[in-house]
Design a protein around this motif. Structure first.
Motif, PDB file in Angstrom:
ATOM      1  N   ALA A  29      17.306  26.324  50.084  1.00 52.90           N
ATOM      2  CA  ALA A  29      18.199  26.856  49.067  1.00 52.90           C
ATOM      3  C   ALA A  29      17.609  28.092  48.393  1.00 52.90           C
ATOM      4  O   ALA A  29      16.387  28.275  48.355  1.00 52.90           O
ATOM      5  N   PRO A  30      18.480  28.974  47.851  1.00 50.47           N
ATOM      6  CA  PRO A  30      17.992  30.156  47.127  1.00 50.47           C
ATOM      7  C   PRO A  30      17.018  29.768  46.024  1.00 50.47           C
ATOM      8  O   PRO A  30      17.264  28.816  45.270  1.00 50.47           O
ATOM      9  N   SER A  31      15.925  30.509  45.936  1.00 49.25           N
ATOM     10  CA  SER A  31      14.912  30.208  44.930  1.00 49.25           C
ATOM     11  C   SER A  31      14.181  31.490  44.567  1.00 49.25           C
ATOM     12  O   SER A  31      14.427  32.550  45.143  1.00 49.25           O
ATOM     13  N   GLY A  32      13.291  31.387  43.602  1.00 51.01           N
ATOM     14  CA  GLY A  32      12.514  32.548  43.185  1.00 51.01           C
ATOM     15  C   GLY A  32      13.251  33.352  42.127  1.00 51.01           C
ATOM     16  O   GLY A  32      14.096  32.843  41.390  1.00 51.01           O
ATOM     17  N   VAL A  33      12.928  34.633  42.048  1.00 54.71           N
ATOM     18  CA  VAL A  33      13.504  35.534  41.043  1.00 54.71           C
ATOM     19  C   VAL A  33      14.480  36.489  41.719  1.00 54.71           C
ATOM     20  O   VAL A  33      14.158  37.106  42.737  1.00 54.71           O
ATOM     21  N   LEU A  34      15.670  36.580  41.158  1.00 52.45           N
ATOM     22  CA  LEU A  34      16.679  37.538  41.612  1.00 52.45           C
ATOM     23  C   LEU A  34      16.898  38.546  40.498  1.00 52.45           C
ATOM     24  O   LEU A  34      17.298  38.192  39.388  1.00 52.45           O
ATOM     25  N   ARG A  35      16.655  39.828  40.789  1.00 49.11           N
ATOM     26  CA  ARG A  35      16.780  40.886  39.786  1.00 49.11           C
ATOM     27  C   ARG A  35      18.067  41.652  40.037  1.00 49.11           C
ATOM     28  O   ARG A  35      18.252  42.224  41.119  1.00 49.11           O
ATOM     29  N   VAL A  36      18.958  41.627  39.042  1.00 53.18           N
ATOM     30  CA  VAL A  36      20.257  42.281  39.185  1.00 53.18           C
ATOM     31  C   VAL A  36      20.412  43.328  38.094  1.00 53.18           C
ATOM     32  O   VAL A  36      19.833  43.220  37.012  1.00 53.18           O
ATOM     33  N   ALA A  44      24.934  34.980  36.359  1.00 55.06           N
ATOM     34  CA  ALA A  44      23.662  34.318  36.069  1.00 55.06           C
ATOM     35  C   ALA A  44      23.878  32.871  35.640  1.00 55.06           C
ATOM     36  O   ALA A  44      23.116  31.970  36.021  1.00 55.06           O
ATOM     37  N   SER A  45      24.933  32.639  34.844  1.00 53.64           N
ATOM     38  CA  SER A  45      25.220  31.281  34.389  1.00 53.64           C
ATOM     39  C   SER A  45      25.591  30.385  35.572  1.00 53.64           C
ATOM     40  O   SER A  45      25.117  29.248  35.687  1.00 53.64           O
ATOM     41  N   ARG A  46      26.433  30.867  36.463  1.00 52.16           N
ATOM     42  CA  ARG A  46      26.846  30.082  37.636  1.00 52.16           C
ATOM     43  C   ARG A  46      25.656  29.768  38.539  1.00 52.16           C
ATOM     44  O   ARG A  46      25.507  28.641  39.016  1.00 52.16           O
ATOM     45  N   LEU A  47      24.820  30.780  38.784  1.00 50.69           N
ATOM     46  CA  LEU A  47      23.680  30.564  39.671  1.00 50.69           C
ATOM     47  C   LEU A  47      22.693  29.572  39.067  1.00 50.69           C
ATOM     48  O   LEU A  47      22.077  28.785  39.794  1.00 50.69           O
ATOM     49  N   ALA A  48      22.547  29.598  37.746  1.00 50.31           N
ATOM     50  CA  ALA A  48      21.639  28.650  37.095  1.00 50.31           C
ATOM     51  C   ALA A  48      22.122  27.217  37.293  1.00 50.31           C
ATOM     52  O   ALA A  48      21.324  26.293  37.481  1.00 50.31           O
ATOM     53  N   GLU A  49      23.447  27.009  37.277  1.00 47.53           N
ATOM     54  CA  GLU A  49      24.008  25.679  37.459  1.00 47.53           C
ATOM     55  C   GLU A  49      23.901  25.221  38.917  1.00 47.53           C
ATOM     56  O   GLU A  49      23.620  24.046  39.179  1.00 47.53           O
ATOM     57  N   ARG A  50      24.136  26.136  39.849  1.00 50.16           N
ATOM     58  CA  ARG A  50      24.258  25.745  41.253  1.00 50.16           C
ATOM     59  C   ARG A  50      22.951  25.871  42.038  1.00 50.16           C
ATOM     60  O   ARG A  50      22.805  25.247  43.088  1.00 50.16           O
ATOM     61  N   HIS A  51      22.032  26.677  41.541  1.00 50.82           N
ATOM     62  CA  HIS A  51      20.759  26.875  42.241  1.00 50.82           C
ATOM     63  C   HIS A  51      19.628  26.847  41.210  1.00 50.82           C
ATOM     64  O   HIS A  51      19.104  27.893  40.817  1.00 50.82           O
ATOM     65  N   PRO A  52      19.244  25.673  40.759  1.00 53.33           N
ATOM     66  CA  PRO A  52      18.265  25.568  39.658  1.00 53.33           C
ATOM     67  C   PRO A  52      16.901  26.148  39.979  1.00 53.33           C
ATOM     68  O   PRO A  52      16.122  26.432  39.057  1.00 53.33           O
ATOM     69  N   ARG A  53      16.584  26.352  41.260  1.00 58.52           N
ATOM     70  CA  ARG A  53      15.285  26.941  41.605  1.00 58.52           C
ATOM     71  C   ARG A  53      15.337  28.470  41.617  1.00 58.52           C
ATOM     72  O   ARG A  53      14.338  29.126  41.887  1.00 58.52           O
ATOM     73  N   LEU A  54      16.503  29.022  41.311  1.00 59.27           N
ATOM     74  CA  LEU A  54      16.676  30.472  41.301  1.00 59.27           C
ATOM     75  C   LEU A  54      16.731  30.972  39.864  1.00 59.27           C
ATOM     76  O   LEU A  54      17.492  30.456  39.044  1.00 59.27           O
ATOM     77  N   ALA A  76      21.172  39.962  53.102  1.00 60.24           N
ATOM     78  CA  ALA A  76      21.006  38.740  53.892  1.00 60.24           C
ATOM     79  C   ALA A  76      20.032  37.755  53.260  1.00 60.24           C
ATOM     80  O   ALA A  76      19.939  36.613  53.719  1.00 60.24           O
ATOM     81  N   ARG A  77      19.288  38.176  52.249  1.00 56.54           N
ATOM     82  CA  ARG A  77      18.393  37.236  51.564  1.00 56.54           C
ATOM     83  C   ARG A  77      19.209  36.098  50.964  1.00 56.54           C
ATOM     84  O   ARG A  77      20.273  36.339  50.382  1.00 56.54           O
ATOM     85  N   PRO A  78      18.746  34.857  51.071  1.00 62.17           N
ATOM     86  CA  PRO A  78      19.538  33.729  50.551  1.00 62.17           C
ATOM     87  C   PRO A  78      19.958  33.901  49.097  1.00 62.17           C
ATOM     88  O   PRO A  78      21.107  33.622  48.745  1.00 62.17           O
ATOM     89  N   ALA A  79      19.049  34.340  48.233  1.00 63.06           N
ATOM     90  CA  ALA A  79      19.386  34.493  46.821  1.00 63.06           C
ATOM     91  C   ALA A  79      20.451  35.566  46.622  1.00 63.06           C
ATOM     92  O   ALA A  79      21.391  35.393  45.836  1.00 63.06           O
ATOM     93  N   VAL A  80      20.306  36.694  47.330  1.00 62.40           N
ATOM     94  CA  VAL A  80      21.285  37.774  47.200  1.00 62.40           C
ATOM     95  C   VAL A  80      22.623  37.350  47.789  1.00 62.40           C
ATOM     96  O   VAL A  80      23.690  37.624  47.220  1.00 62.40           O
ATOM     97  N   ALA A  81      22.590  36.665  48.928  1.00 60.33           N
ATOM     98  CA  ALA A  81      23.831  36.201  49.552  1.00 60.33           C
ATOM     99  C   ALA A  81      24.578  35.247  48.623  1.00 60.33           C
ATOM    100  O   ALA A  81      25.809  35.315  48.498  1.00 60.33           O
ATOM    101  N   ALA A  82      23.844  34.365  47.956  1.00 57.19           N
ATOM    102  CA  ALA A  82      24.477  33.444  47.003  1.00 57.19           C
ATOM    103  C   ALA A  82      25.104  34.214  45.839  1.00 57.19           C
ATOM    104  O   ALA A  82      26.219  33.897  45.388  1.00 57.19           O
ATOM    105  N   ALA A  83      24.393  35.228  45.342  1.00 55.11           N
ATOM    106  CA  ALA A  83      24.918  36.032  44.235  1.00 55.11           C
ATOM    107  C   ALA A  83      26.156  36.808  44.662  1.00 55.11           C
ATOM    108  O   ALA A  83      27.143  36.896  43.913  1.00 55.11           O
TER     109      ALA A  83
END
Length: 301
Positions: free
Chosen positions: A89-96, A111-121, A281-288
């Motif tokens: 799953a997407p994790s780490g730091v995503l800088r937008v 940011a709020s949605r990603l915090a709920e759906r990907h707690p490691r991000l 294509a990065r998982p975190a960016v793709a999720a965002a």
């Protein structure tokens, strides 16, 4: 063997336009940046910079080298993605990053949605204008930007960036509640040709949209006031100092005595998502990007 650090300095000169600006972005002195490029030129046996007025410009050899450099950068991005592909799953730091309206309406809920759906991000937001957003992407200080399409942005064919349409943000005519046009569902801008106008400041990318929309309606607006912030514009309209075109995405102070009216011809600005090369294509960016597309569906309803 090409020194990739020196190649990065040359890429920065191309991106920022001058050795001085590139040196500032890379935290070099101008003389140190120039020395790096001179050494790269000696290593390759070609001239990379040539005089142009008081400055310099890239030679054809430098332009050819940069095409390869951008491809190398994209391959490094893809290599990093491939190495991390099995980490789940997407994790780490995503800088937008994005301009103010994009931050308020899209990036904050993202940011709020990603915090709920990907707690490691963990999402980090930076408010920045369009040119600064491209700089942050180029420097590796941002992973994803929401930008407005402007004539001064890198072309869609620029392989350093992957730019994709996100949404069209319509402009509404905003008038005081007591204005004769306030009761209309839709208006032709030509009906406001003789009004005093409030327009964005010269530096705003939206100024071009406002003037172009009025030009398409057959008139040049009489601009009597200029504002940088859409809410400031709305307050000037509320005080009956003029009319204005304001993007629908812009959130204005509630209960102002103003009316938004949809415009015939649908004048609008285009918002894009932008990543570095293969960064989408990065998982975190793709999720965002997935969440941004979902948010875009209802943003201007």
């Amino acid at each position: 063997m090409i020194d990739l650090r020196r190649l990065h300095v040359l890429r920065a000169v191309s991106h920022y336009g001058t050795v001085t600006a590139a040196a500032r972005a890379l935290h070099f002195t101008p003389s140190a940046a120039s020395q790096q490029i001179r050494q790269l030129a000696r290593d390759l046996g070609v001239d990379l910079l040539e005089p142009q007025g008081r400055g310099v410009r890239l030679t054809p050899a430098a332009e050819s080298l940069l095409a390869h450099a951008d491809a190398i950068q994209a391959q490094w991005e893809q290599a990093e993605i491939d190495l991390r592909a099995d980490r789940g799953a997407p994790s780490g730091v995503l800088r937008v990053t994005g301009f103010p309206v994009a931050v308020s309406v899209l990036l904050a809920p993202l940011a709020s949605r990603l915090a709920e759906r990907h707690p490691r991000l963990s999402v980090r937001i930076t408010e920045a204008g369009v040119p600064e957003s491209f700089d942050l992407l180029f420097e590796g200080e941002a992973d994803l930007a929401v930008v407005e399409s402007t004539p001064h942005s890198p072309p869609m064919s620029d392989k350093r960036f992957d730019q994709q349409p996100l949404l069209d943000d319509p402009f509404d005519l905003v008038v005081p509640d007591a204005h004769p046009l306030a009761g209309r569902d839709r208006v032709d801008l030509a009906e406001a040709a003789c009004e005093p106008w409030i327009a964005p400041v010269e530096q705003s990318p939206c100024r071009r949209h406002v003037l172009s929309a009025c030009g398409a309606a057959g008139f040049t607006p009489d601009v009597v006031h200029h504002a940088r912030d859409w809410d400031v514009t709305a307050h000037l309209v509320a005080h009956r100092l003029g009319v204005a075109l304001i993007p629908r995405l812009a959130h204005l102070t509630p209960d102002l005595p103003i009316t938004r009216i949809r415009c015939a011809g649908n004048p609008h600005r285009k918002l894009l998502t932008c990543t570095r090369g293969a960064g989408h294509a990065r998982p975190a960016v793709a999720a965002a990007l997935h969440e941004l597309r979902e948010l875009a569906l209802t943003a201007v309803a």
